[in-house]
Design a protein around this motif. Structure first.
Motif, PDB file in Angstrom:
ATOM      1  N   SER A  69      68.222  20.447  54.321  1.00 16.14           N
ATOM      2  CA  SER A  69      66.983  21.183  54.060  1.00 16.14           C
ATOM      3  C   SER A  69      65.785  20.244  53.961  1.00 16.14           C
ATOM      4  CB  SER A  69      67.122  22.009  52.781  1.00 16.14           C
ATOM      5  OG  SER A  69      67.419  21.150  51.700  1.00 16.14           O
ATOM      6  N   SER A  70      65.984  18.984  54.340  1.00 18.80           N
ATOM      7  CA  SER A  70      64.873  18.030  54.340  1.00 18.80           C
ATOM      8  C   SER A  70      65.262  16.830  55.191  1.00 18.80           C
ATOM      9  CB  SER A  70      64.576  17.543  52.915  1.00 18.80           C
ATOM     10  OG  SER A  70      65.678  16.770  52.460  1.00 18.80           O
ATOM     11  N   LEU A  71      64.236  16.055  55.574  1.00 24.58           N
ATOM     12  CA  LEU A  71      64.538  14.857  56.361  1.00 24.58           C
ATOM     13  C   LEU A  71      65.180  13.781  55.494  1.00 24.58           C
ATOM     14  CD1 LEU A  71      61.479  14.679  58.780  1.00 24.58           C
ATOM     15  CD2 LEU A  71      63.775  15.602  59.188  1.00 24.58           C
ATOM     16  N   SER A  72      64.885  13.798  54.176  1.00 26.25           N
ATOM     17  CA  SER A  72      65.540  12.782  53.343  1.00 26.25           C
ATOM     18  C   SER A  72      67.033  13.091  53.209  1.00 26.25           C
ATOM     19  CB  SER A  72      64.845  12.631  51.989  1.00 26.25           C
ATOM     20  OG  SER A  72      64.861  13.850  51.307  1.00 26.25           O
ATOM     21  N   MET A  73      67.373  14.383  53.257  1.00 23.19           N
ATOM     22  CA  MET A  73      68.803  14.725  53.238  1.00 23.19           C
ATOM     23  C   MET A  73      69.474  14.258  54.533  1.00 23.19           C
ATOM     24  SD  MET A  73      70.463  18.402  52.200  1.00 23.19           S
ATOM     25  CE  MET A  73      70.005  18.625  50.500  1.00 23.19           C
ATOM     26  N   LEU A  74      68.742  14.340  55.646  1.00 23.95           N
ATOM     27  CA  LEU A  74      69.272  13.785  56.901  1.00 23.95           C
ATOM     28  C   LEU A  74      69.544  12.291  56.731  1.00 23.95           C
ATOM     29  CD1 LEU A  74      69.863  13.633  60.014  1.00 23.95           C
ATOM     30  CD2 LEU A  74      67.386  13.336  60.326  1.00 23.95           C
ATOM     31  N   SER A  75      68.583  11.582  56.150  1.00 25.27           N
ATOM     32  CA  SER A  75      68.750  10.132  55.951  1.00 25.27           C
ATOM     33  C   SER A  75      70.009   9.807  55.163  1.00 25.27           C
ATOM     34  CB  SER A  75      67.546   9.549  55.204  1.00 25.27           C
ATOM     35  OG  SER A  75      66.416   9.632  56.026  1.00 25.27           O
ATOM     36  N   LEU A  77      72.748  11.142  55.288  1.00 31.06           N
ATOM     37  CA  LEU A  77      73.981  11.308  56.063  1.00 31.06           C
ATOM     38  C   LEU A  77      74.219  10.158  57.041  1.00 31.06           C
ATOM     39  CD1 LEU A  77      73.577  15.116  56.864  1.00 31.06           C
ATOM     40  CD2 LEU A  77      75.185  14.095  55.239  1.00 31.06           C
ATOM     41  N   LEU A  78      73.207   9.275  57.165  1.00 33.19           N
ATOM     42  CA  LEU A  78      73.282   8.167  58.119  1.00 33.19           C
ATOM     43  C   LEU A  78      73.898   6.935  57.449  1.00 33.19           C
ATOM     44  CD1 LEU A  78      69.613   8.615  59.447  1.00 33.19           C
ATOM     45  CD2 LEU A  78      71.722   9.420  60.549  1.00 33.19           C
ATOM     46  N   PRO A  79      74.362   5.966  58.230  1.00 29.52           N
ATOM     47  CA  PRO A  79      74.974   4.756  57.647  1.00 29.52           C
ATOM     48  C   PRO A  79      73.999   4.035  56.712  1.00 29.52           C
ATOM     49  CG  PRO A  79      75.300   4.812  60.035  1.00 29.52           C
ATOM     50  CD  PRO A  79      74.414   5.967  59.702  1.00 29.52           C
ATOM     51  N   GLU A  82      67.550   4.271  57.187  1.00 28.85           N
ATOM     52  CA  GLU A  82      66.626   4.056  58.309  1.00 28.85           C
ATOM     53  C   GLU A  82      67.320   4.157  59.663  1.00 28.85           C
ATOM     54  OE1 GLU A  82      63.432   3.676  57.530  1.00 28.85           O
ATOM     55  OE2 GLU A  82      64.048   3.777  55.414  1.00 28.85           O
ATOM     56  N   ALA A  83      68.573   4.587  59.660  1.00 21.42           N
ATOM     57  CA  ALA A  83      69.377   4.459  60.884  1.00 21.42           C
ATOM     58  C   ALA A  83      69.208   5.589  61.911  1.00 21.42           C
ATOM     59  CB  ALA A  83      70.861   4.301  60.527  1.00 21.42           C
ATOM     60  N   LEU A  84      68.194   6.451  61.744  1.00 18.79           N
ATOM     61  CA  LEU A  84      68.026   7.528  62.729  1.00 18.79           C
ATOM     62  C   LEU A  84      67.667   6.938  64.089  1.00 18.79           C
ATOM     63  CD1 LEU A  84      67.878  10.634  63.200  1.00 18.79           C
ATOM     64  CD2 LEU A  84      65.398  10.376  62.991  1.00 18.79           C
ATOM     65  N   PRO A  85      68.480   7.202  65.127  1.00 16.12           N
ATOM     66  CA  PRO A  85      68.139   6.684  66.454  1.00 16.12           C
ATOM     67  C   PRO A  85      66.765   7.211  66.896  1.00 16.12           C
ATOM     68  CG  PRO A  85      70.405   7.489  66.407  1.00 16.12           C
ATOM     69  CD  PRO A  85      69.769   7.899  65.117  1.00 16.12           C
ATOM     70  N   THR A  86      65.938   6.311  67.420  1.00 14.94           N
ATOM     71  CA  THR A  86      64.556   6.682  67.750  1.00 14.94           C
ATOM     72  C   THR A  86      64.487   7.812  68.777  1.00 14.94           C
ATOM     73  OG1 THR A  86      64.535   4.927  69.394  1.00 14.94           O
ATOM     74  CG2 THR A  86      63.586   4.409  67.236  1.00 14.94           C
ATOM     75  N   VAL A  87      65.545   7.931  69.573  1.00 14.21           N
ATOM     76  CA  VAL A  87      65.581   8.951  70.609  1.00 14.21           C
ATOM     77  C   VAL A  87      65.399  10.365  70.017  1.00 14.21           C
ATOM     78  CG1 VAL A  87      68.112   9.174  70.555  1.00 14.21           C
ATOM     79  CG2 VAL A  87      66.895   9.622  72.682  1.00 14.21           C
ATOM     80  N   TYR A  88      65.694  10.518  68.727  1.00 14.63           N
ATOM     81  CA  TYR A  88      65.604  11.850  68.112  1.00 14.63           C
ATOM     82  C   TYR A  88      64.252  12.147  67.450  1.00 14.63           C
ATOM     83  CZ  TYR A  88      70.659  12.442  68.682  1.00 14.63           C
ATOM     84  OH  TYR A  88      71.924  12.589  69.195  1.00 14.63           O
ATOM     85  N   VAL A 104      74.459  12.260  65.236  1.00 10.69           N
ATOM     86  CA  VAL A 104      73.947  10.968  64.744  1.00 10.69           C
ATOM     87  C   VAL A 104      75.104  10.139  64.184  1.00 10.69           C
ATOM     88  CG1 VAL A 104      71.650  11.904  64.187  1.00 10.69           C
ATOM     89  CG2 VAL A 104      73.451  11.967  62.447  1.00 10.69           C
ATOM     90  N   PRO A 105      74.893   8.824  64.053  1.00  9.01           N
ATOM     91  CA  PRO A 105      75.926   7.999  63.419  1.00  9.01           C
ATOM     92  C   PRO A 105      76.111   8.452  61.973  1.00  9.01           C
ATOM     93  CG  PRO A 105      74.109   6.638  64.263  1.00  9.01           C
ATOM     94  CD  PRO A 105      73.709   8.060  64.437  1.00  9.01           C
TER      95      PRO A 105
END
Ligand code: TXA
Ligand code: MG
Length: 373
Positions: A69-75, A77-79, A82-88, A104-105
């Motif tokens: 429900s937020s971009l910080s929640m997305l973060s 879930l990543l390794p 800051e690991a969000l691939p720039t392609v997204y 995503v990883p």
């Protein structure tokens, strides 16, 4: 435990109880999203995720989509945050919240049962206000496949969820029928060129603005080894298992290449031919349904079909593509309703444009027989 349906999910009580269940991380809840109803569990607790597979009867190697429900929640879930691939970056800005799932990883915090043991996780930020409120209240990412019994058409109302899962889950939040009616688009942009693993609510055409060379996964369009790799890795819906199927047999008339819709007459001619050949069979289906998606049957064809079948037949017409997407799963479920009990449904396919590609993807998987027009 008796099952509770919270009629108006906005009422704080239903949300509070469902959020508490998710927080505790042992059980699951039925929740609305803008695509289809989801069966939500705590994505960070193996026990809760496991409960999803049990309630649905889902094969354990089919990974789940994790809802945030937020971009910080997305973060989270990543390794690393800051690991969000720039392609997204651009497509998240454009399509979230909404019916797009990205691979995503994954962080080591996500239990294996959620990702089927793979090193990527599928993530989506739904736009439905009840889904968003529920995830924020729970304060945890929510793993949620469609809330149907595995193999059945996906649920687009709380009643569909109740029909399949009554007695197996503690509660359902009822927010009426889902806007889109088909699941999210699953995008793998970790590959180059990116691949749409499952067409859905965000269209190929929309994604092409960001990735001109993007491909839609269809077995016939990929080499043997690519297909093998894609299907072996997490199975994208229907690649490996039967999906979206009513009890009725579905005979799909597929306009195959149709980037421009083929005329109604072609479908009518093929349908009459098919009915005639079935008349030669010893065991005739007693109840049939004809579903058109590009207009209504002509009066002449209708009476031809009636005289050929001399038996119960139901005609269903859905016309614009958005309406086909919105109604498709409900219409497939209607075939099996006690008042219909259809044996064989003859369904006219749609074009592959826009939402048509997602509609045809589901219909091809639901079909027992496909007749190319
Ligand atoms: O619209 C939707 O996406 C709905 C609602 C509830 O949000 N959810 C949904 O989830 O359709 P589900 O579990 O039925 O679809 C999950 C699919 C898997 O079958 C798989 O194809 C793909 O997403 N998937 C999940 N994780 C994956 C991964 N790590 N790699 C590749 N595909 C993955
Ligand atoms: Mg599903």
């Amino acid at each position: 435990d008796p099952q509770i349906i919270f009629k108006d999910a906005i009422i704080p009580e239903g949300l509070k109880i469902a959020a508490q269940i998710l927080k505790e991380g042992k059980s699951v809840v039925g929740m609305p999203t803008e695509t289809v109803y989801g069966l939500g569990g705590n994505a960070l607790q193996a026990e809760s995720a496991q409960a999803i597979f049990i309630a649905k009867g889902r094969p354990s190697d089919n990974p789940l989509i994790v809802h945030v429900s937020s971009l910080s929640m997305l973060s989270s879930l990543l390794p690393t945050p800051e690991a969000l691939p720039t392609v997204y970056e651009d497509i998240i800005r454009r399509f979230w919240p909404g019916p797009l799932t990205i691979l995503v990883p994954k962080s080591a915090l996500i239990p294996e049962v959620v990702t089927g043991g793979h090193d990527t996780v599928a993530v989506r930020f739904p736009s439905h206000p009840v889904a968003r409120a529920l995830i924020s209240l729970a304060g945890v990412p929510v793993a949620a496949p469609s809330a149907n019994t595995s193999g059945r058409p996906s649920p687009t109302t709380a009643q569909h969820v109740f029909h399949d899962l009554n007695g197996k889950i503690p509660c359902i939040l009822d927010s009426g029928s889902c806007d889109v009616g088909l699941e999210s688009t699953v995008l793998d942009a970790l590959r180059s060129p990116p691949v749409i693993l499952r067409p859905g609510g965000v269209t190929h055409e929309q994604l092409m603005e960001f990735f001109p060379d993007i491909r839609v996964y269809r077995r016939s369009d990929f080499t043997e080894s690519e297909a093998k790799q894609l299907e072996e890795c997490p199975t994208t819906p229907g690649m490996k298992y039967r999906h979206y199927s009513p009890t009725a047999s579905v005979i799909l008339f597929d306009p195959i290449t149709a980037s421009h819709p083929k005329p109604m007459e072609l479908f009518e001619a093929a349908l009459v031919k098919e009915l005639k050949s079935r008349l030669l069979l010893p065991e005739l289906p007693s109840r049939i349904s004809v579903m058109t998606t590009m207009g209504t049957l002509s009066e002449a064809s209708s009476s031809r079909i009636r005289s050929l079948t001399k038996r119960h037949s139901i005609e269903v017409t859905i016309e614009c593509l958005d309406a086909v997407a919105h109604d498709l799963f409900a219409k497939l479920r209607d075939l099996d309703a006690p008042e219909n009990k259809v044996d064989v449904a003859f369904i006219q396919g749609t074009s592959e444009l826009d939402l048509g590609s997602a509609v045809m993807n589901r219909l091809r998987k639901a079909a027992t027989t496909i007749i190319d027009l």
